[in-house]
Design an enzyme around this catalytic site. Structure first.
Site, PDB file in Angstrom:
ATOM      1  N   GLN A   1      -2.848  10.945 -22.828  1.00 52.82           N
ATOM      2  CA  GLN A   1      -2.263   9.739 -22.244  1.00 52.82           C
ATOM      3  C   GLN A   1      -3.227   9.130 -21.208  1.00 52.82           C
ATOM      4  OE1 GLN A   1       1.331  10.501 -20.046  1.00 52.82           O
ATOM      5  NE2 GLN A   1       2.358   8.675 -20.812  1.00 52.82           N
TER       6      GLN A   1
ATOM      7  N   HIS B   1      -0.088   3.330  -3.469  1.00 52.23           N
ATOM      8  CA  HIS B   1       0.974   2.933  -4.412  1.00 52.23           C
ATOM      9  C   HIS B   1       0.885   3.895  -5.597  1.00 52.23           C
ATOM     10  CE1 HIS B   1       3.612   0.060  -6.567  1.00 52.23           C
ATOM     11  NE2 HIS B   1       2.843   0.264  -7.623  1.00 52.23           N
TER      12      HIS B   1
ATOM     13  N   THR C   1       8.252  -2.427 -13.194  1.00 54.41           N
ATOM     14  CA  THR C   1       7.407  -3.267 -14.051  1.00 54.41           C
ATOM     15  C   THR C   1       8.248  -4.194 -14.933  1.00 54.41           C
ATOM     16  OG1 THR C   1       7.288  -1.658 -15.825  1.00 54.41           O
ATOM     17  CG2 THR C   1       5.586  -1.520 -14.118  1.00 54.41           C
TER      18      THR C   1
ATOM     19  N   LYS D   1      -6.236 -16.044  -6.228  1.00 55.84           N
ATOM     20  CA  LYS D   1      -4.847 -15.572  -6.233  1.00 55.84           C
ATOM     21  C   LYS D   1      -4.332 -15.349  -4.816  1.00 55.84           C
ATOM     22  CE  LYS D   1      -5.032 -11.729  -8.811  1.00 55.84           C
ATOM     23  NZ  LYS D   1      -4.850 -10.728  -9.876  1.00 55.84           N
TER      24      LYS D   1
ATOM     25  N   GLU E   1       6.061   3.171  -8.179  1.00 58.96           N
ATOM     26  CA  GLU E   1       6.299   2.220  -9.276  1.00 58.96           C
ATOM     27  C   GLU E   1       7.015   2.912 -10.431  1.00 58.96           C
ATOM     28  OE1 GLU E   1       3.090  -0.510 -10.289  1.00 58.96           O
ATOM     29  OE2 GLU E   1       3.430  -0.033 -12.399  1.00 58.96           O
TER      30      GLU E   1
ATOM     31  N   TYR F   1      -8.586  -5.359  -9.187  1.00 53.51           N
ATOM     32  CA  TYR F   1      -9.303  -4.501 -10.136  1.00 53.51           C
ATOM     33  C   TYR F   1     -10.656  -4.068  -9.571  1.00 53.51           C
ATOM     34  CZ  TYR F   1      -5.669  -6.348 -13.101  1.00 53.51           C
ATOM     35  OH  TYR F   1      -4.435  -6.698 -13.594  1.00 53.51           O
TER      36      TYR F   1
ATOM     37  N   HIS G   1     -11.415  -6.515 -14.093  1.00 52.91           N
ATOM     38  CA  HIS G   1     -10.441  -6.667 -15.175  1.00 52.91           C
ATOM     39  C   HIS G   1     -11.185  -6.619 -16.518  1.00 52.91           C
ATOM     40  CE1 HIS G   1      -7.623  -8.893 -17.817  1.00 52.91           C
ATOM     41  NE2 HIS G   1      -6.725  -8.231 -17.117  1.00 52.91           N
TER      42      HIS G   1
ATOM     43  N   GLN H   1      -5.432  -1.697  -9.658  1.00 50.07           N
ATOM     44  CA  GLN H   1      -5.398  -0.877 -10.857  1.00 50.07           C
ATOM     45  C   GLN H   1      -5.841   0.517 -10.425  1.00 50.07           C
ATOM     46  OE1 GLN H   1      -4.259   0.153 -13.534  1.00 50.07           O
ATOM     47  NE2 GLN H   1      -4.746  -1.687 -14.691  1.00 50.07           N
TER      48      GLN H   1
ATOM     49  N   ARG I   1      -0.143 -12.018 -14.281  1.00 54.01           N
ATOM     50  CA  ARG I   1      -0.238 -12.803 -15.502  1.00 54.01           C
ATOM     51  C   ARG I   1       0.430 -12.052 -16.654  1.00 54.01           C
ATOM     52  NH1 ARG I   1      -5.600 -13.086 -19.024  1.00 54.01           N
ATOM     53  NH2 ARG I   1      -4.793 -11.007 -19.467  1.00 54.01           N
ATOM     54  N   GLY I   2       0.149 -10.744 -16.752  1.00 60.64           N
ATOM     55  CA  GLY I   2       0.652  -9.967 -17.881  1.00 60.64           C
ATOM     56  C   GLY I   2      -0.261 -10.103 -19.077  1.00 60.64           C
ATOM     57  N   ASP I   3       0.065  -9.416 -20.150  1.00 60.92           N
ATOM     58  CA  ASP I   3      -0.713  -9.488 -21.389  1.00 60.92           C
ATOM     59  C   ASP I   3       0.217  -9.946 -22.486  1.00 60.92           C
ATOM     60  OD1 ASP I   3      -3.265  -8.470 -20.477  1.00 60.92           O
ATOM     61  OD2 ASP I   3      -2.181  -6.598 -20.130  1.00 60.92           O
TER      62      ASP I   3
ATOM     63  N   SER J   1       4.319   3.362  -1.588  1.00 58.95           N
ATOM     64  CA  SER J   1       5.281   2.757  -2.507  1.00 58.95           C
ATOM     65  C   SER J   1       5.183   3.461  -3.853  1.00 58.95           C
ATOM     66  CB  SER J   1       5.003   1.257  -2.649  1.00 58.95           C
ATOM     67  OG  SER J   1       3.622   1.029  -2.867  1.00 58.95           O
TER      68      SER J   1
ATOM     69  N   PHE K   1      -4.638   5.354 -21.633  1.00 60.28           N
ATOM     70  CA  PHE K   1      -4.335   4.355 -20.598  1.00 60.28           C
ATOM     71  C   PHE K   1      -5.625   3.816 -19.989  1.00 60.28           C
ATOM     72  CE2 PHE K   1       0.195   5.260 -18.807  1.00 60.28           C
ATOM     73  CZ  PHE K   1       0.712   5.147 -20.072  1.00 60.28           C
TER      74      PHE K   1
HETATM   75  P1  FAD Z   1      -5.039 -12.576 -13.549  1.00 62.19           P
HETATM   76  O1  FAD Z   1      -5.235 -12.398 -12.095  1.00 62.19           O
HETATM   77  O2  FAD Z   1      -4.559 -13.907 -14.027  1.00 62.19           O
HETATM   78  O3  FAD Z   1      -6.434 -12.235 -14.246  1.00 62.19           O
HETATM   79  C1  FAD Z   1      -6.523 -12.031 -15.663  1.00 62.19           C
HETATM   80  C2  FAD Z   1      -7.946 -12.316 -16.141  1.00 62.19           C
HETATM   81  O4  FAD Z   1      -8.205 -13.732 -16.093  1.00 62.19           O
HETATM   82  C3  FAD Z   1      -9.062 -11.687 -15.304  1.00 62.19           C
HETATM   83  O5  FAD Z   1     -10.100 -11.344 -16.163  1.00 62.19           O
HETATM   84  C4  FAD Z   1      -9.483 -12.792 -14.360  1.00 62.19           C
HETATM   85  O6  FAD Z   1     -10.832 -12.686 -13.948  1.00 62.19           O
HETATM   86  C5  FAD Z   1      -9.280 -14.041 -15.220  1.00 62.19           C
HETATM   87  N1  FAD Z   1      -8.812 -15.183 -14.396  1.00 62.19           N
HETATM   88  C6  FAD Z   1      -7.880 -15.149 -13.426  1.00 62.19           C
HETATM   89  N2  FAD Z   1      -7.660 -16.382 -12.921  1.00 62.19           N
HETATM   90  C7  FAD Z   1      -8.468 -17.214 -13.601  1.00 62.19           C
HETATM   91  C8  FAD Z   1      -8.688 -18.615 -13.547  1.00 62.19           C
HETATM   92  N3  FAD Z   1      -8.000 -19.388 -12.682  1.00 62.19           N
HETATM   93  N4  FAD Z   1      -9.600 -19.142 -14.410  1.00 62.19           N
HETATM   94  C9  FAD Z   1     -10.276 -18.364 -15.286  1.00 62.19           C
HETATM   95  N5  FAD Z   1     -10.104 -17.018 -15.387  1.00 62.19           N
HETATM   96  C10 FAD Z   1      -9.211 -16.463 -14.561  1.00 62.19           C
HETATM   97  N6  FAD Z   1       1.507  -5.963 -16.809  1.00 62.19           N
HETATM   98  C11 FAD Z   1       2.749  -6.243 -17.269  1.00 62.19           C
HETATM   99  O7  FAD Z   1       2.893  -6.790 -18.353  1.00 62.19           O
HETATM  100  N7  FAD Z   1       3.853  -5.939 -16.529  1.00 62.19           N
HETATM  101  C12 FAD Z   1       3.766  -5.361 -15.306  1.00 62.19           C
HETATM  102  O8  FAD Z   1       4.783  -5.093 -14.674  1.00 62.19           O
HETATM  103  C13 FAD Z   1       2.455  -5.064 -14.791  1.00 62.19           C
HETATM  104  N8  FAD Z   1       2.284  -4.536 -13.556  1.00 62.19           N
HETATM  105  C14 FAD Z   1       1.023  -4.346 -13.058  1.00 62.19           C
HETATM  106  C15 FAD Z   1       0.871  -3.894 -11.747  1.00 62.19           C
HETATM  107  C16 FAD Z   1      -0.391  -3.702 -11.201  1.00 62.19           C
HETATM  108  C17 FAD Z   1      -0.516  -3.236  -9.771  1.00 62.19           C
HETATM  109  C18 FAD Z   1      -1.547  -3.937 -11.995  1.00 62.19           C
HETATM  110  C19 FAD Z   1      -2.925  -3.694 -11.430  1.00 62.19           C
HETATM  111  C20 FAD Z   1      -1.408  -4.403 -13.298  1.00 62.19           C
HETATM  112  C21 FAD Z   1      -0.133  -4.629 -13.838  1.00 62.19           C
HETATM  113  N9  FAD Z   1       0.055  -5.125 -15.122  1.00 62.19           N
HETATM  114  C22 FAD Z   1       1.326  -5.386 -15.601  1.00 62.19           C
HETATM  115  C23 FAD Z   1      -1.095  -5.405 -15.982  1.00 62.19           C
HETATM  116  C24 FAD Z   1      -1.564  -6.863 -15.872  1.00 62.19           C
HETATM  117  O9  FAD Z   1      -0.546  -7.729 -16.285  1.00 62.19           O
HETATM  118  C25 FAD Z   1      -2.804  -7.017 -16.757  1.00 62.19           C
HETATM  119  O10 FAD Z   1      -3.883  -6.323 -16.196  1.00 62.19           O
HETATM  120  C26 FAD Z   1      -3.174  -8.450 -17.104  1.00 62.19           C
HETATM  121  O11 FAD Z   1      -4.180  -8.418 -18.112  1.00 62.19           O
HETATM  122  C27 FAD Z   1      -3.754  -9.252 -15.943  1.00 62.19           C
HETATM  123  O12 FAD Z   1      -2.815  -9.599 -15.027  1.00 62.19           O
HETATM  124  P2  FAD Z   1      -3.279 -10.240 -13.622  1.00 62.19           P
HETATM  125  O13 FAD Z   1      -2.070 -10.641 -12.904  1.00 62.19           O
HETATM  126  O14 FAD Z   1      -4.211  -9.330 -12.923  1.00 62.19           O
HETATM  127  O15 FAD Z   1      -4.067 -11.525 -14.170  1.00 62.19           O
END
Ligand code: FAD
Length: 276
Positions: free
Chosen positions: A203, A257, A40, A156, A9, A136, A140, A167, A98-100, A7, A207
């Site tokens: 870059q 990917h 994204t 999840k 991205e 990750y 993470h 990642q 989740r995003g940032d 795939s 990153f």
């Molecule tokens: P989560 O799975 O929610 O984890 C985030 C943090 O919180 C981790 O440290 C985890 O250990 C902790 N955590 C998770 N669940 C819990 C819980 N229930 N209780 C306590 N702690 C918890 N970002 C964007 O903005 N847009 C995108 O399109 C995008 N695409 C991505 C695609 C891929 C394949 C990857 C790997 C990353 C992408 N990201 C994107 C980045 C991602 O949004 C960030 O890494 C973000 O900080 C974490 O997202 P997550 O979904 O992994 O979060």
């Protein structure tokens, strides 16, 4: 392994020129017949429209499209609306994150973590969507501990994810260990390595620092030694990433990917070297 899948991205273009460039990239990558192309999404919905437009265009070209959807800063209502739009347009594949939080945006919204988004998507739409989540192998950057991060990944998946994309990483052993660890915790879904064919030195370092991907010392040193010699940097990075992919494929990964960064050259070069 014959059912292995690949795939690509993209990120949503911000200008008409960017959109044209992306069409051109797609035209070059489409003949490789990816299983899907993902697009994204900016946390807080900053590129929401761009994601939808790009996804619909990809779908019109006959390729399966998977929008990313991040939940931080969002309300249930707004996520419900987005899911409905995707459903109405026949999109059946989503990368749930989740995003940032963008700096300056205060309100965290109604979702705290990706597992809550996955749960919500399943509760609202049943089995309509094929849901991917992020993994990750080097943990993470905000994880409290490796163990806690693994627990959260498992949470999840148990909330209803069908598969995961990692990642990017350069240490294949970190990926193998991650997969072994989560398999031992009962996770059976495919975990597809994310591949970063980045050929720009600064870059790559920026990153990697941001997302917590370790650039091995020997790679960093070699890159540094090339100075401004872009040709050598590109050739070296392609060698390193191709060797990584070869090792992963030999170990039986479910697919790869590619984080294309909206360009076709590096991804195509690796693809050809791997004889995929
Ligand atoms: P989560 O799975 O929610 O984890 C985030 C943090 O919180 C981790 O440290 C985890 O250990 C902790 N955590 C998770 N669940 C819990 C819980 N229930 N209780 C306590 N702690 C918890 N970002 C964007 O903005 N847009 C995108 O399109 C995008 N695409 C991505 C695609 C891929 C394949 C990857 C790997 C990353 C992408 N990201 C994107 C980045 C991602 O949004 C960030 O890494 C973000 O900080 C974490 O997202 P997550 O979904 O992994 O979060």
């Amino acid at each position: 392994m014959t059912d292995r899948y690949y795939s690509f991205e993209f990120f949503p273009p911000k200008t008409a020129e960017g959109a044209e460039k992306l069409r051109n990239t797609r035209a070059q990558l489409a003949p490789l017949q990816p299983k899907y192309i993902s697009v994204t999404f900016g946390a807080g919905g900053t590129t929401q429209r761009g994601t939808l437009d790009a996804v619909l265009e990809i779908q019109r070209e006959g390729i399966e499209a998977a929008p990313h959807l991040s939940c931080v800063g969002s309300s249930r209502e707004s996520i419900r609306d987005i899911l409905k739009t995707y459903r109405d347009n026949g999109i059946r594949h989503i990368v749930a994150l989740r995003g940032d939080m963008p700096s300056g945006m205060g309100d965290i919204g109604e979702f705290r973590y990706a597992n809550e988004l996955v749960e919500f998507i399943r509760a609202e739409t049943g089995d309509w969507f094929n849901i991917e989540v992020a993994a990750y192998p080097e943990y993470h950057p905000q994880a409290r501990s490796p163990r806690h991060d693994l627990d959260n990944f498992v949470r999840k998946v148990k909330a209803g994810a069908n598969s995961a994309i990692t990642q990017y990483f350069f240490n294949a052993d970190a990926y193998f260990r991650f997969v072994d660890d989560v398999r031992a915790m009962g996770v059976e879904v495919p975990i597809v390595p994310g591949i970063m064919p980045i050929t720009n030195h600064s870059q790559l370092m920026r990153f990697s620092e941001m997302c917590g991907a370790e650039v091995p010392r020997w790679v960093a040193k070699r890159l540094e030694s090339f100075g401004d010699d872009k040709e050598s940097i590109r050739a070296f990075v392609l060698d390193v990433v191709t060797a990584l992919c070869e090792r992963l494929l030999a170990s039986g990964v479910p697919g790869l990917h590619f984080y294309t960064l909206n360009t076709a050259g590096a991804t195509k070069a690796i693809w050809q070297r791997l004889k995929l």
